[in-house]
Motif scaffolding. Structure first.
Motif, mmCIF file in Angstrom:
data_model
loop_
_atom_site.group_PDB
_atom_site.id
_atom_site.type_symbol
_atom_site.label_atom_id
_atom_site.label_comp_id
_atom_site.label_asym_id
_atom_site.label_seq_id
_atom_site.Cartn_x
_atom_site.Cartn_y
_atom_site.Cartn_z
ATOM 1 N N PHE A 199 0.834 -1.207 0.000
ATOM 2 C CA PHE A 199 0.000 0.000 0.000
ATOM 3 C C PHE A 199 0.869 1.259 0.000
ATOM 4 O O PHE A 199 0.643 2.196 -0.781
ATOM 5 C CB PHE A 199 -0.905 -0.010 1.232
ATOM 6 N N ILE A 200 1.866 1.267 0.843
ATOM 7 C CA ILE A 200 2.747 2.446 0.972
ATOM 8 C C ILE A 200 3.553 2.664 -0.302
ATOM 9 O O ILE A 200 3.689 3.792 -0.795
ATOM 10 C CB ILE A 200 3.681 2.272 2.187
ATOM 11 N N ASN A 201 4.073 1.593 -0.861
ATOM 12 C CA ASN A 201 4.982 1.718 -2.007
ATOM 13 C C ASN A 201 4.269 2.023 -3.321
ATOM 14 O O ASN A 201 4.925 2.332 -4.320
ATOM 15 C CB ASN A 201 5.834 0.458 -2.130
ATOM 16 N N LYS A 202 2.951 1.970 -3.326
ATOM 17 C CA LYS A 202 2.196 2.390 -4.508
ATOM 18 C C LYS A 202 2.097 3.911 -4.584
ATOM 19 O O LYS A 202 1.681 4.451 -5.601
ATOM 20 C CB LYS A 202 0.774 1.795 -4.471
ATOM 21 N N ARG A 203 2.453 4.585 -3.496
ATOM 22 C CA ARG A 203 2.269 6.022 -3.396
ATOM 23 C C ARG A 203 3.599 6.778 -3.476
ATOM 24 O O ARG A 203 4.658 6.163 -3.457
ATOM 25 C CB ARG A 203 1.553 6.352 -2.076
ATOM 26 N N GLU A 204 3.476 8.095 -3.581
ATOM 27 C CA GLU A 204 4.676 8.924 -3.594
ATOM 28 C C GLU A 204 5.455 8.718 -2.297
ATOM 29 O O GLU A 204 4.873 8.488 -1.232
ATOM 30 C CB GLU A 204 4.303 10.409 -3.733
#
Length: 469
Positions: free
Chosen positions: A354-359
């Motif tokens: 989830f975190i690594n899909k974002r900036e």
């Protein structure tokens, strides 16, 4: 008011005359900055109270103390920082002197933000002064009382030919950015950061951009839930949530969520009482525009505590949201207010995905009693800074660099990192004008023998550390 261009010419003339280069001058200006803080402590507190309803405790801790620490370190270390740094040499330069000279850039522009308008404006100023630059300081016009204080009081302490405070709104700041600076240091949001970077690019001016982002906070099933709730609440609601490093959302499993939300609700009551609006320890939103923006985010998910607002006071209660969807407005932008979404996921692997899909954010947080979980979270994420089992505190260590990565910014400062940011590290080699025989191997006419000798004298071999100094 003096025109921007004239102010810039005056400062550039002072820099070219060498006014700021000497250690004595730098020490004097740093000591003057320390006096400004001490002698105007009451006025600073009052201006922050008017702008943000900032509690005195938070003013002392986050606005004054951190700047004093930076000044004290610079005064204690400046002599060592300014010294030439001698470096290793190769065989070809055995008889020479190689070193790094820390040169000031020249005339620097510092654009400060409104959320910590003293701390985040003066902290980079400490580094710029220590490095020997002239500086134009542009405080945020949004925190208007603090802007006025800095403009009226700070010039009484610093050399007026080398430092200036300019008050400017968006239009005047755009015009200011048309001028050529030797370095620009900006703290604010990514949208304005792109404008600053584009303006700097026209003059090939280097920049530091201290931006923000949605900082993730993963709460593991195995952790002290009570302690986690207290530390998350403090870091989220400090300065009414208007902190670029604050945890912007929590990720945890459904089983952990129930325990965590219960502890978070109890912590909000413990910190701010039954009616947080009456608490002297909770600040207010900076202005009407930001109040309306943050209030609109309360429509996301389900409110389990808080949610009350008062537009006249720009008050938003410490709020916890559950049942938040990834597509909800509260998950589409940095919140910058006292609102904490709690999202459920399957576990650590799902959290990392989830975190690594974002900036990439300015900070990433994990709460766990298992070192394996902390290590995996640290290895599996990328962020400007990282803190395990607490929030914000890593930024109080001036032995650590502070800065973002990717969308959350570029460059770093704090402590010696500030001095280095505002210094050009100049590569220097001092050679003798004699010993010409040693140089003949690199001159035409070229031969295979001379090539082999030149390569041997200059090339670093694998497994060989050159330490000639």
């Amino acid at each position: 008011m003096e025109p921007q261009e004239e102010t810039l010419r005056r400062l550039r003339s002072s820099f070219l005359a060498g006014r700021t280069r000497g250690a004595k001058f730098r020490f004097a200006q740093l000591e003057a900055l320390a006096r400004f803080l001490e002698e105007n402590k009451k006025e600073i507190s009052q201006s922050l109270k008017m702008d943000l309803s900032k509690p005195q405790f938070e003013t002392e801790l986050s606005e004054l103390s951190l700047v004093r620490s930076e000044i004290n370190l610079a005064l204690s270390s400046l002599g060592a920082w300014m010294k030439d740094e001698f470096v290793a040499k190769n065989l070809a330069t055995t008889f020479d002197t190689a070193f790094i000279r820390k040169d000031p850039f020249g005339v620097v522009l510092i654009i400060g933000p409104w959320n910590y308008p003293v701390h985040l404006t003066l902290l980079p100023l400490v580094g710029a002064i220590a490095a020997g630059n002239c500086v134009i300081i542009k405080p945020s016009e949004i925190s208007q009382n603090t802007e006025r204080l800095l403009a009226e009081h700070l010039p009484r302490y610093l050399d007026k030919d080398c430092f200036a405070v300019l008050c400017a709104g968006a239009e005047d700041t755009s015009r200011l950015l048309e001028n050529k600076f030797d370095y620009i240091f900006f703290t604010g949001n990514a949208h304005v950061g792109k404008i600053v970077m584009a303006a700097a690019a026209k003059h090939l001016t280097p920049v530091t951009l201290e931006l923000g982002g949605k900082n993730p906070c993963y709460v593991d099933e195995e952790c002290d839930i009570s302690n986690a709730a207290r530390r998350i609440s403090w870091s989220r609601y400090f300065n009414a949530g208007q902190t670029c490093l604050a945890p912007d959302y929590v990720l945890c499993t459904e089983r952990t969520r129930d325990r965590l939300v219960k502890a978070l609700k109890a912590t909000v009551r413990e910190f701010y009482g039954q009616d947080p609006k009456q608490s002297p320890d909770l600040g207010r939103i900076i202005n009407d525009r930001h109040f309306r923006r943050v209030s609109a985010l309360l429509s996301s998910g389900t409110i389990v505590t808080g949610g009350q607002t008062d537009e006249a006071e720009k008050y938003i209660a410490p709020t916890i949201l559950i049942d938040v969807k990834e597509s909800d407005p509260v998950m589409q932008e940095e919140i910058f207010g006292p609102v904490l979404p709690v999202m459920t996921i399957g576990g650590l692997d799902a959290a990392l995905e989830f975190i690594n899909k974002r900036e990439r954010p300015l900070a990433a947080y994990v709460y766990s009693s298992k070192s394996q979980v902390v290590d995996r979270f640290l290895e599996g994420t990328s962020s400007g800074g990282f803190c395990a089992n607490d929030g914000l505190l890593h930024s109080t260590l001036i032995s650590l660099p502070f800065g973002g990565i990717g969308h959350s910014g570029m460059g770093k400062y704090h402590g010696k990192f500030s001095f280095d940011t505002f210094s050009h590290h100049r590569a220097c080699l001092l050679r003798s004008d004699g010993r010409e025989k040693l140089n003949e191997i690199r001159y035409p006419p070229y031969t295979e023998q001379h090539l082999g000798m030149a390569v041997y004298a200059m090339e670093v071999k694998k497994g060989w550390s050159c330490s000639l100094q």
